[in-house]
Design a protein around this motif. Structure first.
Motif, PDB file in Angstrom:
ATOM      1  N   ALA A  63       0.675  -1.208  -0.222  1.00 32.67           N
ATOM      2  CA  ALA A  63       0.147  -0.017   0.122  1.00 32.67           C
ATOM      3  C   ALA A  63       0.959   1.273   0.085  1.00 32.67           C
ATOM      4  N   PRO A  64       0.520   2.593  -0.436  1.00 28.20           N
ATOM      5  CA  PRO A  64       1.380   3.656  -0.326  1.00 28.20           C
ATOM      6  C   PRO A  64       1.752   3.622   1.114  1.00 28.20           C
ATOM      7  N   GLY A  65       2.847   3.903   0.949  1.00 29.38           N
ATOM      8  CA  GLY A  65       3.693   4.411   2.387  1.00 29.38           C
ATOM      9  C   GLY A  65       4.464   3.273   2.890  1.00 29.38           C
ATOM     10  N   ASP A  66       4.284   1.805   2.348  1.00 28.13           N
ATOM     11  CA  ASP A  66       4.874   0.621   2.848  1.00 28.13           C
ATOM     12  C   ASP A  66       6.377   0.881   2.409  1.00 28.13           C
ATOM     13  N   VAL A  67       7.280   0.191   3.131  1.00 30.31           N
ATOM     14  CA  VAL A  67       8.899   0.019   2.901  1.00 30.31           C
ATOM     15  C   VAL A  67       9.030  -1.209   1.932  1.00 30.31           C
ATOM     16  N   VAL A  68       9.704  -1.067   0.897  1.00 25.72           N
ATOM     17  CA  VAL A  68      10.117  -2.376   0.242  1.00 25.72           C
ATOM     18  C   VAL A  68      11.628  -2.417   0.159  1.00 25.72           C
ATOM     19  N   THR A  69      12.179  -3.635   0.291  1.00 22.77           N
ATOM     20  CA  THR A  69      13.499  -3.971   0.420  1.00 22.77           C
ATOM     21  C   THR A  69      14.117  -4.919  -0.967  1.00 22.77           C
ATOM     22  N   LEU A  70      14.911  -4.534  -1.543  1.00 21.56           N
ATOM     23  CA  LEU A  70      15.290  -5.261  -2.770  1.00 21.56           C
ATOM     24  C   LEU A  70      16.833  -5.913  -2.356  1.00 21.56           C
ATOM     25  N   THR A  71      17.065  -7.079  -2.743  1.00 22.19           N
ATOM     26  CA  THR A  71      18.276  -7.474  -2.447  1.00 22.19           C
ATOM     27  C   THR A  71      18.863  -8.065  -3.991  1.00 22.19           C
ATOM     28  N   LEU A  72      19.873  -7.521  -4.389  1.00 19.46           N
ATOM     29  CA  LEU A  72      20.407  -7.815  -5.967  1.00 19.46           C
ATOM     30  C   LEU A  72      21.626  -8.667  -5.616  1.00 19.46           C
ATOM     31  N   ALA A  73      21.618  -9.776  -6.046  1.00 13.56           N
ATOM     32  CA  ALA A  73      22.809 -10.953  -5.931  1.00 13.56           C
ATOM     33  C   ALA A  73      23.384 -10.929  -7.516  1.00 13.56           C
ATOM     34  N   PHE A  74      24.655 -10.817  -7.330  1.00 17.22           N
ATOM     35  CA  PHE A  74      25.403 -11.215  -8.656  1.00 17.22           C
ATOM     36  C   PHE A  74      26.482 -12.231  -8.391  1.00 17.22           C
TER      37      PHE A  74
END
Length: 150
Positions: free
Chosen positions: A27-38
């Motif tokens: 929902a608007p205002g939620d925090v999202v975490t993205l982990t990029l692995a290479f």
């Protein structure tokens, strides 16, 4: 000798993957975490490695919260592209980003795709694993296929 390499091209296989941690229905205002692995799973040194992440417009105020030692620097002029140190065979690393779902987003339910790409100057054995897309709260619509006689 079957193990003798006849060409002088370095052979690498860089790949990128990602994981997104978000509420099941952001929902608007939620925090999202993205982990990029290479990683480089090829037999030779991967030189000139660049990792790019194309954040969707619904994610605002992104920040890098962690990057492994292989990440040299954020590239000038490009919001999310990094120069990666030359990767030895079997070397890997990761970058972790956080972002907020735009509080002014007009829809109560948010869905999006995030795309990451990795590139290399040397010959890549399997370029198909150089791009990854992950979706959050994506709804699919299945339409039946109706075939009629001719």
């Amino acid at each position: 000798d079957p193990a003798l390499r006849l060409n002088s091209l370095d052979v690498v296989d860089v790949a990128v993957g990602q994981v997104i941690e978000a509420p099941p229905v952001p929902a608007p205002g939620d925090v999202v975490t993205l982990t990029l692995a290479f990683t480089n799973t090829g037999p030779d040194l991967a030189a000139g490695v660049v990792l790019t992440d194309l954040l969707p417009p619904v994610l605002v105020t992104p920040a890098v919260v962690f990057s492994s030692p292989e990440v040299l620097a954020l590239r000038e002029g490009i919001t999310f592209a990094w120069n990666i140190d030359d990767l030895l065979p079997s070397a890997s690393g990761k970058i972790v980003l956080t972002a907020t779902v735009d509080p002014l987003w007009s829809e109560p339910e948010v869905s999006f795709f995030n795309e990451s790409r990795i590139g290399v100057e040397t010959h890549d054995l399997q370029p198909q694993n150089n791009v990854t897309r992950v979706g959050v709260n994506i709804k699919y619509l299945y339409l039946p296929l109706i075939m009629r006689g001719f």
